[in-house]
Structures are given as C-alpha cells and as structure tokens.
Design an enzyme around this catalytic site. Sequence first.
Site, PDB file in Angstrom:
ATOM      1  N   CYS A 198       0.836  -1.199   0.000  1.00  0.00           N
ATOM      2  CA  CYS A 198       0.000   0.000   0.000  1.00  0.00           C
ATOM      3  C   CYS A 198       0.874   1.254   0.000  1.00  0.00           C
ATOM      4  O   CYS A 198       1.756   1.400   0.849  1.00  0.00           O
ATOM      5  CB  CYS A 198      -0.921   0.016   1.215  1.00  0.00           C
ATOM      6  N   ASN A 216      -0.064  -8.328 -10.899  1.00  0.00           N
ATOM      7  CA  ASN A 216      -1.059  -7.317 -10.540  1.00  0.00           C
ATOM      8  C   ASN A 216      -0.629  -5.975 -11.116  1.00  0.00           C
ATOM      9  O   ASN A 216       0.559  -5.677 -11.191  1.00  0.00           O
ATOM     10  CB  ASN A 216      -1.183  -7.250  -9.008  1.00  0.00           C
TER      11      ASN A 216
END
Length: 351
Positions: free
Chosen positions: A115, A215
């Site tokens: 994150c 991803n």
Amino acid sequence: MISLSPILQAKLSQPLKIGSFEVKSRVLQSPLSGVTDMVFRRLVRRYAPDSMMYTEMVNATGLHYVKQLPKIMEVDPKERPISIQLFDCRPDFLAEAAVKAVAEGADTVDINMGCPVNKITKNGGGSSLLRQPEIAEAIVREVVKAVDVPVTVKTRIGWNDKEIIILDFAKRMEDAGAKMITIHGRTRAQGYNGNARWEWIGRVKEVLSIPVIGNGDIFSVAAAVKCLEQTGADGVMCSRGTLGYPFLVGEIDHFLKTGEMLQPPTPIQRLECARDHLQALWEYKGDRGVRQARKHMTWYAKGFVGAAELRGQLSLIETVQQGLDLIDKAIEQLANGFELEDEIESDLAFV
C-alpha cells in the site's frame, strides 16, 4: 484475436496451489480499501464462483486494542475461498491478528507490503516494508508460526526507481515461509501512475518456486492474457478494473478455463448490477451504506447516453430510494432505445 499459448493454457487449466490450500481459479480479486466488503465480494463471486476473494486490509495494531472485531473482517462462511489481509509493522501484533483472521474463517492470511498511502507507510506498514526487509521477513516468520493456513504477501517492485529491490525482497519472503506472492508492477513512488512494469513480475517468477501473481493494469481479458504471457506468472489479481465492473474476474477466469470470450454485459445489465449493489449496501450498512454506495454508483454509470448526468445525480443520493429511482429511470430510457455514446469517457481520476 486473444489466445493463450498451449503451454500456458495447460498450466492455467490446473488449480492454483497455495501451500496446502487449492484454489480452482487463477484469477483473484484484489483487496481494496473501502471497496471489497462482503457486499462487493458477493457480486464478484456471482460471476466468479471459484476465485479467491480478499477482505479490505485490517490494521493489526487497531485489532490488538479492540474488544469487538471490525466489520471489515466479517466473512460469510459460504464465501470461500477467502483471504483476510492484514497490515502493520509489528510481527507480534500481526501474528495475533492472523490467529483472529483464521478464527473468522480465512483460508489464507495475506500481509500487505504494497500500500503506497502515506497514512499507512508513515507508520511502517504497507510499501514502507520494502525499505525494511528484515522486519518484513520477521513478520512472515512470526505469522507462519502462529497459524496453520498459508501466509501470502502482496507488495510492489520497490520504493522508487532507484530502489527496485523486489528480487531480493521476494526471495526473503519465500525463505521466511510465504506460500505465494502478488507483485504490483509499480514502485511506491509511482502510486497508480504510469504503466505497470510487468517485466519485474517475470523476473520474480524466474527466481521463486512459490506461486507468483501478477497485478497492475489488469483492466480486461486481453490485458490479463498479455500479462500472463509476458511474465509466466501463475495467475493475475484484478484491482481497479473491477470498480463498477464486478464482472471482470469472472470474464478472465472463464477465458483462461475455456478459451472463450464471454459476451460483455450491456449498459442495462451493468445498471441492474448497480441496483443490486446499492440495495445490498443499504441492507447491510443502512444509511452509511448508501453514502458508501455513491462512489460505486458513479463507477457503474459509464459508456451510455446520459451517463455523465446520472453520475452527478448518483453522487448526491441521500436515500436508497433516490438511488433506485434514478437507476430505474436510466434503465427504462436505455430499454426504450438509447444507444451507446461514441465518445470514450475518462473515469480513472478516482484512483
């Protein structure tokens, strides 16, 4: 024409093995803060029944000090396979949180090490762990010791262009006991800007024996196939591509299993899904769910005549009935012959 090489198709037709756990799909729904609650996961699973879902990320320190588990950890016993994602920089708190996650029904425990948001990284969590590989390694070791389900990691390729350390970092995670790693092909400094650098995912795949999931920029079946072909990854994880489009995971999964493209949903079908989403959020969270639904509704309202006006109206709804009435009116207009807009709308500003 989209196609898979025979070698890749043979590989991707097999279940994904995450340690001792087996998943019958190579397409995963990414954890997304403020998005992947139980309501959203149910919608994605409607179209992708075999895929692994992830909860929103859970703060292990916050979990340590509360008596009642947060709603974001709530898992429906029927929604397997499911993973609960945790974040923090304290190995002991994360191990404690992992035990609670397993008790809630998690099939795997995922550690967020990617994150990029400041409020997460400034406290040592998320992608800041890329700069603290020893702590990241200790976290995985402690969590692995604490639970009897596979532990996985989601991360980025590095902190910035001068600190792309993913090859060493990923190997450390594997050596510490991680059973799968998901690589977002951007640095922390990039945020969500620029292109995902899938070549680094391929390099990680070359040095690890555990599954590597690609991803970043997976917005379509074509993008998923291109990523898999370029990287040799063991699967893909969809993130922003599912915002307002919970069909994507199922579309990719269907193609990987059959080689066939599903017919994309019509604007009416997308709005019917939006209606279900709004109704379910209201039933699950009440008025707070309606407020949370505003962003989701605007993501659904794209690519048809009147979409821009509808987005503006849906962003201001105060009650569930307001939203349902607006959607029903739009569906009726489309059913009466409105055609798709020719212009391509740019709606990625929300990320």
